[in-house]
Design a protein around this motif. Structure first.
Motif, PDB file in Angstrom:
ATOM      1  N   PRO A  31       0.842  -1.204   0.000  1.00 16.93           N
ATOM      2  CA  PRO A  31       0.000   0.000   0.000  1.00 16.93           C
ATOM      3  C   PRO A  31       0.880   1.257   0.000  1.00 16.93           C
ATOM      4  O   PRO A  31       1.770   1.370   0.839  1.00 16.93           O
ATOM      5  N   THR A  33       0.539   5.521  -0.333  1.00 13.87           N
ATOM      6  CA  THR A  33      -0.200   6.767  -0.493  1.00 13.87           C
ATOM      7  C   THR A  33       0.393   7.564  -1.633  1.00 13.87           C
ATOM      8  O   THR A  33       1.603   7.762  -1.685  1.00 13.87           O
ATOM      9  N   GLU A  64      -3.326   2.154  -1.965  1.00 13.60           N
ATOM     10  CA  GLU A  64      -2.924   3.183  -1.015  1.00 13.60           C
ATOM     11  C   GLU A  64      -3.952   3.245   0.119  1.00 13.60           C
ATOM     12  O   GLU A  64      -5.113   2.850  -0.078  1.00 13.60           O
ATOM     13  N   HIS A 184      -5.429  -1.113   8.048  1.00 16.12           N
ATOM     14  CA  HIS A 184      -4.138  -0.492   8.383  1.00 16.12           C
ATOM     15  C   HIS A 184      -4.034  -0.376   9.907  1.00 16.12           C
ATOM     16  O   HIS A 184      -4.554   0.551  10.513  1.00 16.12           O
ATOM     17  N   HIS A 187       2.165   1.535  11.868  1.00 22.42           N
ATOM     18  CA  HIS A 187       2.833   2.834  11.667  1.00 22.42           C
ATOM     19  C   HIS A 187       2.299   3.952  12.559  1.00 22.42           C
ATOM     20  O   HIS A 187       2.320   5.116  12.181  1.00 22.42           O
ATOM     21  N   SER A 275       4.681  -5.322   8.699  1.00 18.24           N
ATOM     22  CA  SER A 275       5.429  -4.208   8.107  1.00 18.24           C
ATOM     23  C   SER A 275       6.759  -3.997   8.821  1.00 18.24           C
ATOM     24  O   SER A 275       6.809  -3.665  10.003  1.00 18.24           O
ATOM     25  N   GLY A 307       9.652  -4.889   2.933  1.00 18.81           N
ATOM     26  CA  GLY A 307      10.722  -4.003   3.396  1.00 18.81           C
ATOM     27  C   GLY A 307      12.014  -4.171   2.625  1.00 18.81           C
ATOM     28  O   GLY A 307      12.745  -5.132   2.785  1.00 18.81           O
ATOM     29  N   VAL A 309      12.721  -4.976  -0.416  1.00 21.52           N
ATOM     30  CA  VAL A 309      12.911  -6.071  -1.374  1.00 21.52           C
ATOM     31  C   VAL A 309      13.403  -5.461  -2.690  1.00 21.52           C
ATOM     32  O   VAL A 309      12.797  -4.523  -3.215  1.00 21.52           O
ATOM     33  N   ILE A 346       6.004  -5.528  -2.259  1.00 17.81           N
ATOM     34  CA  ILE A 346       7.030  -4.699  -2.888  1.00 17.81           C
ATOM     35  C   ILE A 346       6.482  -3.281  -2.935  1.00 17.81           C
ATOM     36  O   ILE A 346       5.372  -3.070  -3.438  1.00 17.81           O
ATOM     37  N   GLY A 347       7.255  -2.330  -2.443  1.00 14.14           N
ATOM     38  CA  GLY A 347       6.817  -0.939  -2.463  1.00 14.14           C
ATOM     39  C   GLY A 347       7.491  -0.150  -3.562  1.00 14.14           C
ATOM     40  O   GLY A 347       7.092  -0.195  -4.733  1.00 14.14           O
ATOM     41  N   ARG A 348       8.567   0.553  -3.197  1.00 13.37           N
ATOM     42  CA  ARG A 348       9.175   1.517  -4.118  1.00 13.37           C
ATOM     43  C   ARG A 348       9.558   0.944  -5.476  1.00 13.37           C
ATOM     44  O   ARG A 348       9.418   1.634  -6.506  1.00 13.37           O
ATOM     45  N   LEU A 351       6.965   1.453  -7.828  1.00 13.19           N
ATOM     46  CA  LEU A 351       6.606   2.830  -8.208  1.00 13.19           C
ATOM     47  C   LEU A 351       7.327   3.215  -9.494  1.00 13.19           C
ATOM     48  O   LEU A 351       6.783   3.919 -10.349  1.00 13.19           O
TER      49      LEU A 351
HETATM   50  C1  LIG Z   1       5.337   6.715  -1.152  1.00 14.44           C
HETATM   51  C2  LIG Z   1       4.989   5.723  -0.085  1.00 14.44           C
HETATM   52  C3  LIG Z   1       3.724   5.741   0.484  1.00 14.44           C
HETATM   53  C4  LIG Z   1       3.375   4.814   1.476  1.00 14.44           C
HETATM   54  N1  LIG Z   1       2.087   4.788   1.952  1.00 14.44           N
HETATM   55  C5  LIG Z   1       1.674   3.784   2.760  1.00 14.44           C
HETATM   56  C6  LIG Z   1       0.306   3.620   3.102  1.00 14.44           C
HETATM   57  O1  LIG Z   1      -0.597   4.339   2.641  1.00 14.44           O
HETATM   58  N2  LIG Z   1      -0.016   2.604   3.941  1.00 14.44           N
HETATM   59  C7  LIG Z   1       0.931   1.758   4.465  1.00 14.44           C
HETATM   60  O2  LIG Z   1       0.591   0.853   5.224  1.00 14.44           O
HETATM   61  N3  LIG Z   1       2.231   1.883   4.129  1.00 14.44           N
HETATM   62  C8  LIG Z   1       2.621   2.845   3.282  1.00 14.44           C
HETATM   63  N4  LIG Z   1       3.944   2.909   2.867  1.00 14.44           N
HETATM   64  C9  LIG Z   1       4.892   1.840   3.276  1.00 14.44           C
HETATM   65  C10 LIG Z   1       4.932   0.743   2.201  1.00 14.44           C
HETATM   66  O3  LIG Z   1       3.712   0.016   2.155  1.00 14.44           O
HETATM   67  C11 LIG Z   1       6.067  -0.272   2.444  1.00 14.44           C
HETATM   68  O4  LIG Z   1       5.846  -0.925   3.663  1.00 14.44           O
HETATM   69  C12 LIG Z   1       7.432   0.391   2.460  1.00 14.44           C
HETATM   70  O5  LIG Z   1       7.598   1.253   1.356  1.00 14.44           O
HETATM   71  C13 LIG Z   1       8.547  -0.660   2.434  1.00 14.44           C
HETATM   72  O6  LIG Z   1       8.562  -1.339   1.201  1.00 14.44           O
HETATM   73  P1  LIG Z   1       9.735  -1.021   0.113  1.00 14.44           P
HETATM   74  O7  LIG Z   1      11.022  -1.056   0.878  1.00 14.44           O
HETATM   75  O8  LIG Z   1       9.602  -2.153  -0.878  1.00 14.44           O
HETATM   76  O9  LIG Z   1       9.470   0.325  -0.472  1.00 14.44           O
HETATM   77  C14 LIG Z   1       4.326   3.860   1.908  1.00 14.44           C
HETATM   78  C15 LIG Z   1       5.610   3.861   1.347  1.00 14.44           C
HETATM   79  C16 LIG Z   1       5.938   4.754   0.354  1.00 14.44           C
HETATM   80  C17 LIG Z   1       7.323   4.672  -0.275  1.00 14.44           C
END
Ligand SMILES: Cc1cc2nc3c(=O)[nH]c(=O)nc-3n(C[C@H](O)[C@H](O)[C@H](O)COP(=O)(O)O)c2cc1C
Length: 380
Positions: A31, A33, A64, A184, A187, A275, A307, A309, A346-348, A351
């Protein structure tokens, strides 16, 4: 984590049963935002953004964070609602993702006492939380920022109405055709503020030890569970770390983690989304297991890890201004082969490259579009 790119990624591409559907692989979009929904309604651009990830082969998309219909849920502008006019926007998102053969669940998010006055759509709306305690993140840099205030402690009537709003979100997720729902609870937003002893100083049934502080969350889970079909998955996201205390261990031991998780299992959680900033950090000393590993072991429920990845540093460093570089998947694959967890978010990396999953599957890691901080601002 090794920088060599692993070749045997097959373990990530085994199907996984998820409610009424079979996910084609173990890779989940985390997820994130995006703040691209003016008027709190997700529009065509947002729908196309999620569709591209489905086309790119992501097994499951978690949207998100999107706000339930309880006062004070909004913490930043242009974040989508999950009620009213926004539901037809979400309908379009679901249709686009399903049209591309993907699966998707919304993440329901109330920010609680992190909210600052002045944020729309109701700028004067109160700030609410479990107790009348200023959120620690507002004190982490000295004076609280403009709009940050001591929250109103939620009354029993507030709690009941808020649980009702989450229940309604679950009903609407089913009606809109989503494949499940995520809560959610991480955090240090509202639900996590109930978990955290610093922000929850209540003397009633919603306060007390860690297991007792799960009560607000378990009421939400149980209300949702009762409102949706049995095979509609409820995913629960939680974190040890808190905004304002990134090294916090809410559960200091596996036993304490167990005391936190069991009430949530009993309430009806199907999958835990654990998370962490770095999936390869052992959670407790004496074992290599990460948070998702411990959660699966203690509950017998499937778990999602997340986290860093495919990247060599964590997302908070990204927010702090540092870039991340590509990293190999060897340790992830080893842990997946050991059945430590079931799914990987997977987050970033997603993107910058909507086709990340396909490229990993077909050995085209070299073609992965590198994540840079400017992708935080755009819907690539
Ligand atoms: C731009 C951005 C927005 C995020 N928004 C949320 C969110 O709305 N809800 C949430 O639980 N985590 C949010 N996160 C955390 C991500 O879900 C994820 O746990 C975090 O980016 C780690 O993954 P990554 O290392 O693959 O980026 C956000 C992260 C990023 C980079």
């Amino acid at each position: 984590m090794s920088n060599t790119i692993a070749t045997d990624v097959e373990t990530l591409f085994r199907p996984f049963p998820f409610g009424r559907v079979n996910l084609p692989n173990r890779l989940v979009m985390a997820p994130m935002t995006r703040s691209k929904s003016p008027g709190n309604v997700p529009g065509a651009e947002v729908a196309a953004y999620y569709r591209r990830r489905a086309e790119g082969g992501v097994g499951l998309i978690v949207t998100e964070g999107t706000h339930p219909d309880f006062r004070g849920a909004h913490g930043s502008p242009d974040v989508p609602n999950f009620f009213g006019a926004a539901l037809s926007g979400w309908q379009r998102v679901v249709d686009e993702v399903h049209g591309a053969g993907g699966f998707i669940i919304p993440q329901i998010w109330h920010v609680g006492s992190v909210r600052k006055k002045g944020v729309g759509p109701d700028p004067d709306e109160a700030i609410v939380g479990p107790s009348a305690v200023m959120h620690p993140v507002h004190l982490s840099r000295g004076e609280p920022p403009p709009g940050a205030e001591i929250p109103e402690a939620m009354t029993q009537a507030d709690i009941d109405a808020c649980v009702g709003a989450y229940r309604q979100a679950a009903v609407d997720a089913v009606a809109t055709g989503f494949d499940g729902i995520e809560i959610h609870g991480a955090h240090s937003y509202l639900i996590d503020q109930f978990f955290w002893s610093v922000t929850n100083q209540r003397q009633d049934a919603y306060g007390g030890n860690l297991a007792q502080r799960t009560r607000f969350a378990t009421e939400i889970v149980a209300a949702m569970r009762a409102a949706v079909p049995e095979d509609f998955p409820i995913v629960f996201r939680f974190s040890q770390w808190k905004s304002g205390d990134y090294n916090h261990k809410m559960a200091a031991s596996a036993e304490e983690l167990d005391s936190f998780l069991q009430p949530l299992v009993e309430a009806g959680v199907d999958i835990f989304h654990c998370s962490t900033r770095r999936f390869n950090d052992p959670e407790f000393s004496g074992s290599d297991l990460n948070l998702a590993g411990w959660t699966k072991k203690l509950t017998g429920k499937p778990s999602i890890t997340v986290g860093s990845v495919g990247l060599d540093n964590d997302f908070l460093r990204t927010f702090g201004g540092q870039e991340a570089r590509k990293a190999g998947l060897d340790d992830l694959i080893r842990r997946m082969e050991n059945n430590e967890f079931d799914l990987v978010a997977i987050g970033r990396a997603l993107l910058s490259d909507p086709a990340w999953v396909q490229k990993i599957r077909t050995g085209r890691e070299a073609e992965v579009i590198e994540f840079t901080r400017d992708y935080l601002q755009k819907l690539a």
